[in-house]
Design a protein around this motif. Structure first.
Motif, PDB file in Angstrom:
ATOM      1  N   UNK A  76      -3.359   3.704  -8.848  1.00 25.75           N
ATOM      2  CA  UNK A  76      -3.391   4.000 -10.288  1.00 25.75           C
ATOM      3  C   UNK A  76      -4.466   3.204 -11.031  1.00 25.75           C
ATOM      4  N   UNK A  77      -5.723   3.464 -10.711  1.00 24.13           N
ATOM      5  CA  UNK A  77      -6.839   2.793 -11.386  1.00 24.13           C
ATOM      6  C   UNK A  77      -6.821   3.099 -12.883  1.00 24.13           C
ATOM      7  N   UNK A  78      -7.070   2.100 -13.744  1.00 23.68           N
ATOM      8  CA  UNK A  78      -7.183   2.398 -15.173  1.00 23.68           C
ATOM      9  C   UNK A  78      -8.243   3.471 -15.434  1.00 23.68           C
ATOM     10  N   UNK A  79      -7.908   4.430 -16.278  1.00 22.31           N
ATOM     11  CA  UNK A  79      -8.843   5.512 -16.582  1.00 22.31           C
ATOM     12  C   UNK A  79     -10.127   4.970 -17.198  1.00 22.31           C
ATOM     13  N   UNK A  80     -10.027   3.874 -17.944  1.00 21.66           N
ATOM     14  CA  UNK A  80     -11.225   3.286 -18.551  1.00 21.66           C
ATOM     15  C   UNK A  80     -12.239   2.865 -17.495  1.00 21.66           C
ATOM     16  N   UNK A  81     -11.761   2.433 -16.327  1.00 20.66           N
ATOM     17  CA  UNK A  81     -12.685   2.038 -15.256  1.00 20.66           C
ATOM     18  C   UNK A  81     -13.186   3.253 -14.492  1.00 20.66           C
ATOM     19  N   UNK A  82     -12.365   4.286 -14.373  1.00 23.46           N
ATOM     20  CA  UNK A  82     -12.841   5.518 -13.744  1.00 23.46           C
ATOM     21  C   UNK A  82     -13.987   6.115 -14.553  1.00 23.46           C
ATOM     22  N   UNK A  83     -13.908   5.994 -15.875  1.00 25.76           N
ATOM     23  CA  UNK A  83     -14.973   6.518 -16.733  1.00 25.76           C
ATOM     24  C   UNK A  83     -16.290   5.789 -16.512  1.00 25.76           C
ATOM     25  N   UNK A  84     -16.219   4.604 -15.906  1.00 26.59           N
ATOM     26  CA  UNK A  84     -17.432   3.826 -15.601  1.00 26.59           C
ATOM     27  C   UNK A  84     -17.862   3.980 -14.140  1.00 26.59           C
ATOM     28  N   UNK A  85     -17.277   4.940 -13.440  1.00 30.43           N
ATOM     29  CA  UNK A  85     -17.642   5.169 -12.050  1.00 30.43           C
ATOM     30  C   UNK A  85     -16.540   4.884 -11.068  1.00 30.43           C
ATOM     31  N   UNK A  86     -15.473   4.226 -11.514  1.00 30.49           N
ATOM     32  CA  UNK A  86     -14.337   3.963 -10.652  1.00 30.49           C
ATOM     33  C   UNK A  86     -14.724   3.229  -9.383  1.00 30.49           C
ATOM     34  N   UNK A  87     -14.135   3.651  -8.263  1.00 28.10           N
ATOM     35  CA  UNK A  87     -14.384   2.964  -6.999  1.00 28.10           C
ATOM     36  C   UNK A  87     -15.738   3.293  -6.389  1.00 28.10           C
ATOM     37  N   UNK A  88     -16.518   4.145  -7.040  1.00 32.12           N
ATOM     38  CA  UNK A  88     -17.885   4.378  -6.585  1.00 32.12           C
ATOM     39  C   UNK A  88     -18.882   3.431  -7.256  1.00 32.12           C
ATOM     40  N   UNK A  89     -18.425   2.696  -8.238  1.00 33.39           N
ATOM     41  CA  UNK A  89     -19.312   1.777  -8.956  1.00 33.39           C
ATOM     42  C   UNK A  89     -19.423   0.451  -8.218  1.00 33.39           C
ATOM     43  N   UNK A  90     -20.623  -0.092  -8.062  1.00 33.07           N
ATOM     44  CA  UNK A  90     -20.748  -1.401  -7.403  1.00 33.07           C
ATOM     45  C   UNK A  90     -20.089  -2.523  -8.205  1.00 33.07           C
ATOM     46  N   UNK A  91     -19.899  -2.320  -9.511  1.00 33.77           N
ATOM     47  CA  UNK A  91     -19.277  -3.358 -10.348  1.00 33.77           C
ATOM     48  C   UNK A  91     -17.764  -3.452 -10.149  1.00 33.77           C
ATOM     49  N   UNK A  92     -17.162  -2.455  -9.495  1.00 37.72           N
ATOM     50  CA  UNK A  92     -15.708  -2.424  -9.397  1.00 37.72           C
ATOM     51  C   UNK A  92     -15.161  -3.619  -8.619  1.00 37.72           C
ATOM     52  N   UNK A  93     -15.932  -4.142  -7.667  1.00 36.51           N
ATOM     53  CA  UNK A  93     -15.443  -5.283  -6.888  1.00 36.51           C
ATOM     54  C   UNK A  93     -15.243  -6.498  -7.791  1.00 36.51           C
ATOM     55  N   UNK A  94     -16.171  -6.742  -8.701  1.00 38.18           N
ATOM     56  CA  UNK A  94     -16.030  -7.864  -9.625  1.00 38.18           C
ATOM     57  C   UNK A  94     -14.867  -7.635 -10.589  1.00 38.18           C
ATOM     58  N   UNK A  95     -14.724  -6.393 -11.070  1.00 36.35           N
ATOM     59  CA  UNK A  95     -13.636  -6.086 -12.001  1.00 36.35           C
ATOM     60  C   UNK A  95     -12.281  -6.255 -11.326  1.00 36.35           C
ATOM     61  N   UNK A  96     -12.191  -5.812 -10.071  1.00 35.64           N
ATOM     62  CA  UNK A  96     -10.932  -5.978  -9.348  1.00 35.64           C
ATOM     63  C   UNK A  96     -10.638  -7.450  -9.099  1.00 35.64           C
ATOM     64  N   UNK A  97     -11.646  -8.211  -8.742  1.00 32.12           N
ATOM     65  CA  UNK A  97     -11.450  -9.640  -8.502  1.00 32.12           C
ATOM     66  C   UNK A  97     -10.954 -10.335  -9.770  1.00 32.12           C
ATOM     67  N   UNK A  98     -11.493  -9.959 -10.914  1.00 28.10           N
ATOM     68  CA  UNK A  98     -11.046 -10.548 -12.182  1.00 28.10           C
ATOM     69  C   UNK A  98      -9.582 -10.199 -12.448  1.00 28.10           C
ATOM     70  N   UNK A  99      -9.214  -8.944 -12.203  1.00 30.79           N
ATOM     71  CA  UNK A  99      -7.817  -8.520 -12.350  1.00 30.79           C
ATOM     72  C   UNK A  99      -6.915  -9.266 -11.374  1.00 30.79           C
TER      73      UNK A  99
END
Length: 475
Positions: free
Chosen positions: A128-151
């Motif tokens: 259940x990824x936040x929709x706000x992050x999916x709008x930024x590319x979700x799990x295809x975005x290279x930034x998602x690893x940093x966002x997940x680590x922060x969470x």
């Protein structure tokens, strides 16, 4: 005494559990500041889920937690696996905005569990990824690893003084393939052979970052353990005397389980055959490089980023080499055909053939292939479809047969299995199947104003089995 239960002997510290996930049981989809997730978006589109059902209310565990706690108490569980709703805690997916009501809810759940002698196993991300992050590319975005680590660090800091068993991501294989190639799960993408590998790659990167953060910053004071929940069928050669069928079964295991287990438990990279086949298929398409990404040397190491092996097992397959024109995408890269043995009864879902021996064989495979890790079976279950059977004798037999195979894997194969979590505590929202499919130890009456919970016979017998093993362990 249940028939054959004298043969089900588990270690004295065995974790007897049941599992759930936030979107599937909580409801309260827009309550108290929760942000939308990709499953809210997916379900609110017509034609995506059985009868356009959704998790908007589900089991309403957000408001009826006390009822869930009673079920857990009645079962006598020692452990309970739950997931945190990322968008309930962080509505836009980032720590810029923290929803204190979400924090209070999970604090209450964790504290109530501990007060009743039940250890929580907590999953950070269960589809259940936040929709706000999916709008930024979700799990295809290279930034998602940093966002997940922060969470993840937010969760470790907030709940880690009490939670000692963590799972970062649930079933990255299912999430990548169903959500990014088949399109039948959120976010509903249909991009063969590209998006799923990129999403899977970024999930591994994100998991590794979170594991390293825990290891360096939180483990010294909290003393917990971190892994991720890996899905796998067991694959057998359709014709055991055929070398091609045997090779196809090995290939299936490499693509389904090895895709995520090999980097973490073997050598920090994808299985060699998987790499070779995806690269060859990519070249045949005229692509300049493989569709399977490579790990950068600048990234935190992947190898060794699991403190135990968390396994979700449901069914087995008979496998043989594919024939005919190669498909573009994951199935073409894998190039196998599969079916189920006619001797394996099918329960509920058409895909779910019951083969408890497959779990035992899979546990031995994990022992031999991945260095005899500590294993928790974090999901396993039997579904009903159609008229509800509260006296669910077939599911009772399934649990007994399955746990007997787990016991044999421990005592005869030497597998280091530390726990078993039945899927699921409650009948719940089963993704694209909606409420048509029921896996619960407790029946939920979705037409009742208070969503009444009633134990199935399988739930009552599971409780007896737990009690008997606790008694045996003390004697």
């Amino acid at each position: 005494m249940l028939a054959d239960d004298q043969d089900i002997i588990m270690p004295s510290n065995f974790a007897w559990g049941a599992a759930t996930s936030a979107y599937q049981i909580e409801g309260g989809w827009d309550a108290d500041g929760r942000g939308p997730s990709i499953w809210d978006t997916f379900c609110h589109k017509k034609g995506k889920v059985f009868q356009d059902q959704s998790g908007d209310v589900a089991c309403d565990s957000y408001h009826l937690w006390e009822e869930d706690l009673k079920c857990i108490q009645q079962l006598g569980l020692t452990h309970y696996r739950l997931s945190l709703s990322w968008s309930r805690l962080l509505p836009d997916g980032t720590t810029r905005r923290i929803n204190q009501k979400g924090v209070s809810y999970y604090n209450r759940v964790i504290n109530d569990l501990l007060a009743n002698g039940v250890s929580p196993m907590v999953t950070l991300h269960h589809f259940d990824l936040p929709q706000a992050l999916q709008a930024q590319g979700g799990w295809q975005s290279p930034q998602i690893a940093d966002l997940f680590d922060s969470y993840a660090q937010f969760c470790f800091q907030t709940f880690g003084d009490r939670v000692k068993l963590w799972l970062t991501i649930n079933e990255p294989y299912i999430y990548a393939k169903f959500g990014h190639e088949d399109g039948c799960h959120a976010p509903g993408l249909d991009q063969p052979g590209v998006s799923l590998y990129l999403a899977g790659h970024n999930m591994l990167r994100a998991h590794a970052r979170a594991w390293h953060s825990y290891d360096a910053l939180y483990r010294p004071t909290q003393g917990g353990q971190v892994s991720l929940a890996l899905f796998s069928d067991w694959a057998e050669a359709h014709d055991p005397s055929s070398a091609l069928d045997v090779a196809a079964a090995e290939r299936y295991m490499a693509f389904v389980l090895g895709w995520f287990a090999w980097p973490i438990f073997v050598n920090g990279d994808y299985p060699p055959e998987m790499k070779a086949r995806v690269e060859a298929a990519s070249r045949a398409q005229g692509l300049p490089s493989s569709r399977l990404p490579t790990f950068s040397k600048e990234e935190p190491r992947i190898l060794g980023t699991a403190d135990f092996f968390a396994l979700n097992y449901y069914t087995s397959r008979r496998v043989w080499p594919g024939s005919g024109p190669a498909k573009i995408g994951f199935e073409g890269d894998l190039e196998v055909e599969r079916d189920v043995d006619p001797a394996w009864p099918v329960c509920g879902n058409s895909w779910l053939a019951v083969f408890p021996e497959g779990l035992r064989k899979l546990l031995k495979y994990i022992k031999d292939k991945f260095g005899n890790p500590t294993v928790y079976i974090t999901e396993n279950g039997f579904s009903q479809v159609g008229p509800v059977e509260i006296e669910d004798a077939r599911r009772c037999r399934f649990f007994r047969d399955t746990l007997l195979q787990v016991s044999k894997a421990i005592h005869e194969e030497g597998a280091d299995v530390r726990g078993y979590f039945a899927w699921s505590l409650l009948d719940n929202f089963e993704w694209a199947d909606g409420y048509r499919v029921r896996f619960g130890l407790y029946h939920v009456d979705f037409a009742h104003p208070r969503l009444k919970r009633t134990p199935y016979r399988s739930g009552r017998e599971y409780a007896q089995l737990i009690a008997q093993n606790k008694t045996s362990a003390r004697s």
